[in-house]
Design an enzyme around this catalytic site. Structure first.
Site, PDB file in Angstrom:
ATOM      1  CG  ASP A   1      -1.836   1.155   1.328  1.00  0.00           C
ATOM      2  OD1 ASP A   1      -2.752   1.210   0.497  1.00  0.00           O
ATOM      3  OD2 ASP A   1      -1.649   2.011   2.217  1.00  0.00           O
TER       4      ASP A   1
ATOM      5  CD  GLU B   1      -2.575   2.445  -3.102  1.00  0.00           C
ATOM      6  OE1 GLU B   1      -3.708   2.945  -3.141  1.00  0.00           O
ATOM      7  OE2 GLU B   1      -1.861   2.474  -2.076  1.00  0.00           O
TER       8      GLU B   1
END
Length: 549
Positions: A201, A249
């Protein structure tokens, strides 16, 4: 499952344990419940499962505020339950990717608690502090509607701490070698528990300037350049498991995206936010120019990494990669009448079906185009049946409602009282569970679910999409798009019509007419000497393949 290149042509299904399936009837999904539904995912045909955060957390940000990296939130199960889930997925031929949030922790994490209590503790330098706010580095927060900036005061420490996200998510000081070693140990831990890789993330914020002096990883001891952080992560996971992968990401500017692959030594995979904004917009406005623009913007990453293309995810549909005029158009065109869907000044908190007014044909052709793009594919759970959003829920929770399995209580997600569910199941309106659910669509050949399942199978049967030479023949109509893939002596044509009326397209097709086979889709076609004529209904598509002459 030992193919080290499996990720180059994978269909990855994203799910949240909290909202997927509840086995114990307490209103929260759990690993036992998810394990019970693996047969459905095997039937769907996916290759890997991306499991969103399930770690102990105060859940102020849907689990992206991690309080313990090495355990399972007890509302969702136990470590043994995770291992059983991973083993069962492996038995069915599916890999498991977990979601790791390494840019920040929760303020409830032991590291932060120890850091704030003792300025001389080693943990104090796991985070970034200032006693002189007026002199500290400043910039806008990622959530500008909810946070005034990137510094918040901590009463215990008597200092301000740095956070790019919510104030309850202090940034980790990844320039600190001790922090990096902690993170590498977390990777090893979950691989040992049965994970096959990780979505990392907020990879972009991890590399951004942090703290009082705007320190970057250029200044980090032990790293020659910032990308070495992710190169070291890759070395760690591959040392433990040769076919394990890292998925980034990294919602960075297009010209910087190839950096995250590290010349083939950092991330294996990267979410394609550029194509996401343009593809989903293109299908919605029935025009293919956004697809051409996206491909012009994207760097060539052949030989160093693989894009993961997607239509929607579990956050807002981020429109910032669109040109300004299209951005403003999309804000108005796709939004709800009250304006409640617009969030963070960058996108809509709507599901795919909402964006397309629930039109099953438009949802299907969007998926057909998605699967006809080189790279891998990610699906958001529920999009394969056309689930909608619930704008009465706060922020991104609008697109995170429970999976709708059938028309029984709570859509078959849980036997609990509705008010006990982690999020309420959609029970009224166009997308209510009594009208949109897996059970009703499973045996209906015209349903969204059946068509998505067919497309996954078609993609599996068409290795040329990921491994062949890709080109886009010129089309006569702005709403039609044909992809050509040349691979091992065969030619695959994938024809799609985004228009609201039927369209005819004629393109070159240098194959033996007798060798042509239909792959998927209901569009009509006629192969003549050296060409093929496609007759496609509104939102129609068809893929065909032949032996090149």
């Amino acid at each position: 499952m030992t193919d080290p290149d499996w990720y180059q042509d994978a269909t990855i299904y994203s799910l949240d344990i909290k909202t997927f399936n509840d086995a114990d009837g307490d209103g929260w999904g759990d690993f036992e419940g998810a394990t019970e539904r693996l047969g459905y995912l095997e039937e769907l045909g996916v290759d890997a499962l991306w499991i969103r955060p399930f770690y102990p957390s105060p859940l102020r940000d849907n689990g992206y505020d991690v309080a313990d990296y090495r355990d399972v939130d007890d509302r969702l199960g136990t470590l043994a339950d995770f291992r059983a889930f991973a083993d069962a997925a492996h038995d069915r031929g599916m890999r498991v990717l977990t979601d790791l949030v390494f840019n920040h922790t929760s303020i409830d994490h032991e590291w932060f608690q120890r850091a704030r209590e003792d300025p001389y503790s080693a943990y104090h330098d796991y985070y970034l502090w200032t006693s002189h706010l007026e002199d500290a580095h400043q910039r806008g927060n990622i959530f500008p509607e909810y946070e005034d900036g990137v510094w918040s005061y901590d009463d215990v420490a008597g200092k301000h701490y740095f956070h790019q996200f919510y104030h309850h998510q202090p940034d980790l000081n990844v320039a600190n070698p001790a922090v990096r070693e902690e993170l590498y140990d977390v990777l090893r831990f979950w691989l040992d528990q049965g994970a096959d890789g990780f979505r990392i993330d907020a990879a972009h914020p991890m590399l951004m300037a942090k703290g009082h002096n705007a320190m970057t990883l250029e200044d980090a001891p032990g790293l020659d350049e910032p990308i070495d952080l992710f190169k070291e992560m890759r070395a760690v996971v591959e040392a433990e498991q040769a076919d394990a992968v890292l998925l980034a990401e990294a919602d960075d500017e297009p010209e910087h995206l190839d950096y995250y692959f590290g010349d083939g030594e950092a991330f294996h995979l990267q979410f394609n936010f550029v194509m996401n904004a343009h593809l989903t917009y293109a299908v919605g406005v029935a025009d293919t120019w956004p697809l051409h623009r996206a491909e012009e913007l994207l760097p060539d990453v052949s030989g160093v990494g693989t894009w993961v293309n997607f239509l929607r995810n579990h956050d807002e549909w981020n429109l910032l990669k669109l040109p300004e005029e299209a951005f403003e158009h999309a804000r108005e065109y796709f939004g709800d009448d009250e304006g409640d869907s617009w969030i963070f000044e960058r996108g809509h908190r709507l599901r795919l079906a909402d964006l397309y007014d629930g039109d099953p044909d438009r949802i299907a052709v969007a998926h057909a185009l998605l699967f006809a793009l080189p790279g891998s594919v990610a699906l958001q759970s529920g999009d394969e049946i056309g689930m909608g959003s619930d704008l009465s829920l706060p922020e991104r929770e609008a697109v995170r409602t429970p999976m709708q399995w059938d028309d029984s209580k709570n859509g078959g997600f849980s036997a609990a009282d509705p008010e006990a569910c982690y999020n309420p199941v959609i029970d009224e309106g166009q997308y209510a569970y009594d009208g949109v659910n897996v059970a009703d669509q499973r045996e209906d050949p015209d349903s969204v679910l059946s068509r998505v399942r067919e497309l996954i199978a078609a993609r599996e049967a068409s290795p040329g999409i990921a491994r062949g030479h890709y080109s886009v023949p010129e089309a006569d109509h702005k709403g039609t798009r044909v992809h050509r893939f040349d691979h091992e002596g065969r030619v695959l044509l994938c024809a799609h019509n985004l228009a609201r009326e039927g369209r005819r397209e004629i393109v070159g097709f240098d194959v033996d007419p007798d060798s042509v086979e239909h792959i998927v889709g209901d569009g009509d076609y006629h192969v003549a000497d050296g060409s093929v004529t496609f007759d496609l209904d509104a939102c129609g598509y068809v893929w065909i393949r032949g032996q090149r002459r």
